[in-house]
Structures are given as structure tokens and as C-alpha cells.
Design a protein around this motif. Structure first.
Motif, PDB file in Angstrom:
ATOM      1  N   THR A 124      -5.273   4.844  -2.072  1.00 36.85           N
ATOM      2  CA  THR A 124      -5.266   3.479  -2.550  1.00 36.85           C
ATOM      3  C   THR A 124      -6.548   2.997  -2.275  1.00 36.85           C
ATOM      4  O   THR A 124      -7.489   3.511  -1.415  1.00 36.85           O
ATOM      5  CB  THR A 124      -4.266   2.852  -1.820  1.00 36.85           C
ATOM      6  N   GLU A 129       0.818  -1.016  -0.046  1.00 44.47           N
ATOM      7  CA  GLU A 129      -0.213   0.122  -0.048  1.00 44.47           C
ATOM      8  C   GLU A 129       0.581   1.114  -0.036  1.00 44.47           C
ATOM      9  O   GLU A 129       0.434   2.233  -0.619  1.00 44.47           O
ATOM     10  CB  GLU A 129      -0.951  -0.111   1.248  1.00 44.47           C
ATOM     11  N   ARG A 164      -8.761  -1.460  -2.046  1.00 48.30           N
ATOM     12  CA  ARG A 164      -8.434  -2.895  -2.117  1.00 48.30           C
ATOM     13  C   ARG A 164      -9.623  -3.280  -2.960  1.00 48.30           C
ATOM     14  O   ARG A 164     -10.918  -2.669  -2.573  1.00 48.30           O
ATOM     15  CB  ARG A 164      -8.232  -3.631  -0.870  1.00 48.30           C
ATOM     16  N   ASP A 196      -5.909  -9.924  -3.776  1.00 44.15           N
ATOM     17  CA  ASP A 196      -6.109  -8.878  -2.703  1.00 44.15           C
ATOM     18  C   ASP A 196      -5.239  -7.382  -2.798  1.00 44.15           C
ATOM     19  O   ASP A 196      -4.918  -6.892  -1.748  1.00 44.15           O
ATOM     20  CB  ASP A 196      -6.001  -9.438  -1.291  1.00 44.15           C
ATOM     21  N   GLU A 197      -4.678  -7.356  -3.728  1.00 52.63           N
ATOM     22  CA  GLU A 197      -3.509  -6.498  -4.009  1.00 52.63           C
ATOM     23  C   GLU A 197      -3.869  -4.790  -3.959  1.00 52.63           C
ATOM     24  O   GLU A 197      -4.963  -4.730  -4.571  1.00 52.63           O
ATOM     25  CB  GLU A 197      -2.741  -6.530  -5.292  1.00 52.63           C
ATOM     26  N   PRO A 198      -3.334  -3.975  -3.174  1.00 54.39           N
ATOM     27  CA  PRO A 198      -3.876  -2.842  -3.373  1.00 54.39           C
ATOM     28  C   PRO A 198      -3.518  -1.890  -4.720  1.00 54.39           C
ATOM     29  O   PRO A 198      -2.806  -2.402  -5.502  1.00 54.39           O
ATOM     30  CB  PRO A 198      -2.753  -2.039  -2.305  1.00 54.39           C
ATOM     31  N   HIS A 199      -4.434  -1.181  -5.050  1.00 50.82           N
ATOM     32  CA  HIS A 199      -4.622  -0.406  -6.208  1.00 50.82           C
ATOM     33  C   HIS A 199      -4.518   0.948  -5.886  1.00 50.82           C
ATOM     34  O   HIS A 199      -4.887   1.418  -4.879  1.00 50.82           O
ATOM     35  CB  HIS A 199      -5.912  -0.812  -7.035  1.00 50.82           C
TER      36      HIS A 199
END
Length: 397
Positions: A183, A126, A185, A203-206
Motif C-alpha cells: 500500500t 490500510e 499514501r 490521505d486515503e491509502p492506495h
């Protein structure tokens, strides 16, 4: 000594003084060229090196992320602004300026050193995504010139390419929700989008390239990063152009090969059999490729790119190649950062003809789409539906 002797001696002393003065002026001029660039002379030519710690940050990604993380409310964005020299004289276009700052940006946003093709790819963290948001916010501000300092663009493009799935949505303007944070999720709405056809990565932060978070704590407004404007500023660099162009075409190939034989993400069914989700994803690709193409055309028209043929040849040299989907469905998923490093299906080729074909986004997009449709037996009606939506988006980008 007679009068003539004194006169000759005076003249000789005068010549020596004149020669000495000329030598001093010449030496001053020789030194003055670099000094004018860094400290004085023409105000338009002044520049500064990156902060002294930039080189150390570039070698230590974890430290770089911690040092440059602007926080959820962008309250610590001054560290990034200082690194990028976004006020006052800009970064010098050399290893001590744009090189040092650019490498620190790549390290802080990706968790690896710039250009390190052998570093393991892992999901974004993040804090890394927040750094990228801050970089995009600072470098896309309207008050800055339309061109970044020479040498910085390739590093910024490398950082953006590691988040290509976020960049492509930002270009289309999909992030119109005030997330209150830089950010996000995957949420319940993202899961609905996934069932319709989006290629989401666990589940990767965007990066939420949306309205600016925490505006009450900072001097910036709530418009957030203008990613399309930032891409226009990166375009004059053929290496930066090739990096983003490759990353989006790699994403598109990966997306296509995850679809089933009805042109949908497995399990994505609608009552009337439409391809809404797939059409949206194809339009994202068309938008970004079209935006890059328009940015190049505008730069040529405005004289920023003075030799289009030389520029295209440089893009061809920097490009990793042609991207096509595998001829079978792929069901596994990988971190988003790996997309930009996807191995190309074939080299881009050499020569003017290869450069022309590579730089035509429609050829690249429809080539990948048609090859995939042929290999997977996609119905002609579905193929034409996707082609038409892609063409409209490309032309209107």
C-alpha cells in the motif's frame, strides 16, 4: 418338494437378489454424482467448500479484515490462500464455496457486506488495501487456470471496483516503483501529479499494485499482481464485467466534472499550456475500457463465452446505466470507494441495440467526453487532443 418346485424357488431367489443388487447400484449412482463433484470421480470436477469460518467473516467486516490481512510483507498470506483454495481442489461453485469465500473477500477489502448498497461509504483502511493486494496476487498467478471458479468472479470484481482508481493505474502499468509495501499514501510525487491533473482522494491509502513486497519472506517472486491477467479471468462472468465496466465509466465522469473550463484540474498550469495530466487520466480510462473489450473478444474467440449475444444481454441487465459528467464543475472530493456507487445519469436501456452501444467502449468514452466538452465549452483543439490520445490508448490496450 419335487425337482421342478426346487428349480422355481431357486430362480425366484436369484431374481430377488438381482433386483436388490440393481437397487443398491442405482442408489449408489444417485449419491455418487455429488460425491464425485466434491470428493471423488472425475479429478477435473473435484471441488471444496470454503473454510468453515468464511460465513462468519462475511457478516463481520472488521473481523474479516483482521483475519485475512496478509501483512506488509505478505507473511500471513496463507489465510487468504486457504480461503480462496488456490492450491489443491478449487472452491465449489455454490453458496458454501465461492459464495462464502467471495463475500468474505468483499467484507475484508471494503469494510461492508457484499452487495450492501446502504452501508456508509468511508475511506479505505490500510489493512483492507493489503487484503486486496493479496487477493490480486493469488488470483493472478500464471500457474492458475485462465478462468476463476464459477461464482467467485463477481465478488472479486466488487472488491476491485471499490479501488477503481488503483486498478486503472495498474492496468496501464503506472506502478513501476518498488514501494516495498503493498500500500501507499499520497506522496510529494502524487501531489505533483495532482497539480498536473490526477484525481487523488486525500490521505486515503492506495493499493500499490507494483513489485511484490518482502519477497524474502514468501515463496512468491517480485513481479507482483498481474491486474490485467486477473481482469481477463474475471471477464467470462457478465456480472463481473459489468461491475468493473460501470466503475471505470463512473470514475471517468467524476474526473471530467472536476476539471475546469480549460480541461485541467484547477490550478494545474504548464508553461506551454499543454494538457499532459488530463491526457494521462483519459488514457487510463481508455486503457481499462480497451482491456475489458479485448478480454471479452478473446473469450468469445476461444469459446469461453459461447453465446456472445446472451453474454451482452446479461451485461446489460447487470449494468447500473450510462455515466455522464455534470454540466458544472464539481470541487468537492469523496472517498474512492464511493466512485463505483455513483448514481448513473441514465439507464443503459433494453434490447440488442442498447447492449451493442453499452458494450462499445468507444461509444461510452467519447459520449461522456463530448457531452462534457459541449456543456463546458471546452475548446475544440483541446477536445480533439484528448480524443486522439484516448483512441490510441483504447486500440492498443
Amino acid at each position: 418338494m419335487d425337482f421342478l418346485g426346487r428349480l422355481r424357488r431357486t430362480r425366484r431367489r436369484t431374481r430377488l437378489l438381482a433386483l436388490g443388487a440393481a437397487a443398491v447400484l442405482a442408489a449408489g449412482a444417485a449419491v455418487g454424482v455429488p460425491l464425485a463433484t466434491a470428493e471423488g470421480g472425475d479429478p477435473g470436477a473435484r471441488c471444496r467448500p470454503a473454510p468453515a469460518e468464511a460465513r462468519a467473516l462475511a457478516r463481520d467486516p472488521a473481523r474479516a479484515t483482521a483475519a485475512l490481512d496478509p501483512g506488509a510483507d505478505m507473511g500471513r498470506i496463507r489465510s487468504l490462500a486457504r480461503l480462496l483454495r488456490t492450491s489443491g481442489h478449487p472452491l465449489c461453485p455454490d453458496t458454501a464455496g465461492t459464495g462464502a469465500a467471495g463475500r468474505a473477500v468483499v467484507a475484508a477489502t471494503t469494510g461492508r457486506a457484499a452487495g450492501d448498497a446502504h452501508a456508509p461509504r468511508r475511506a479505505h483502511r490500510e489493512a483492507e488495501a493489503r487484503v486486496l493486494y493479496g487477493v490480486a496476487l493469488l488470483l493472478s498467478e500464471a500457474r492458475h487456470s485462465e478462468r476463476l471458479p464459477d461464482g467467485l468472479a463477481p465478488y472479486v470484481a466488487e472488491a476491485l471496483a471499490a479501488y477503481i482508481d488503483d486498478v486503472r493505474r495498474a492496468v496501464r502499468g503506472a506502478e513501476d516503483i518498488d514501494y516495498r509495501k503493498p500500500t501507499r499514501r499520497p506522496s510529494r510525487s502524487d501531489l505533483v501529479e495532482l497539480r498536473l491533473g490526477a484525481l487523488t482522494y486525500g490521505d486515503e491509502p492506495h493499493v500499490a499494485f507494483g513489485p511484490f513486497p518482502g519477497a524474502e519472506h514468501t515463496p512468491y517472486d517480485r513481479h507482483g499482481p498481474n491486474v490485467s491477467r486477473l481482469i481477463r479471468r474475471l471477464t467470462p462472468s457478465p456480472r463481473a464485467f459489468a461491475t468493473l465496466y460501470d466503475a471505470e465509466r463512473a470514475y471517468f465522469a467524476s474526473y471530467l466534472e472536476h476539471l475546469d473550463d480549460t480541461a485541467r484540474i484547477p490550478g494545474a498550469r504548464t508553461d506551454d499550456g499543454r494538457l499532459d495530466g488530463t491526457e494521462s487520466e483519459v488514457r487510463y480510462t481508455a486503457d481499462l475500457l480497451g482491456t475489458l473489450s479485448r478480454a471479452r473478444e478473446n473469450a468469445v474467440r476461444e469459446g469461453v463465452i459461447s453465446d456472445p449475444e446472451a453474454y451482452d444481454r446479461a451485461v446489460l441487465r447487470h449494468s447500473r446505466g450510462v455515466h455522464r459528467a455534470r454540466d458544472r464543475q464539481v470541487r468537492t472530493r469523496q472517498p474512492a470507494v464511493t466512485l463505483a456507487q455513483r448514481r448513473p445519469s441514465a439507464p443503459a436501456g433494453k434490447g440488442a441495440r442498447a447492449a451493442e452501444r453499452l458494450l462499445d467502449g468507444r461509444i461510452q468514452m467519447f459520449g461522456a467526453l463530448d457531452d462534457w466538452a459541449d456543456a463546458r465549452g471546452i475548446p475544440d483543439s483541446s477536445r480533439e487532443q484528448l480524443r486522439l490520445g484516448a483512441l490510441r490508448a483504447y486500440l492498443s490496450a
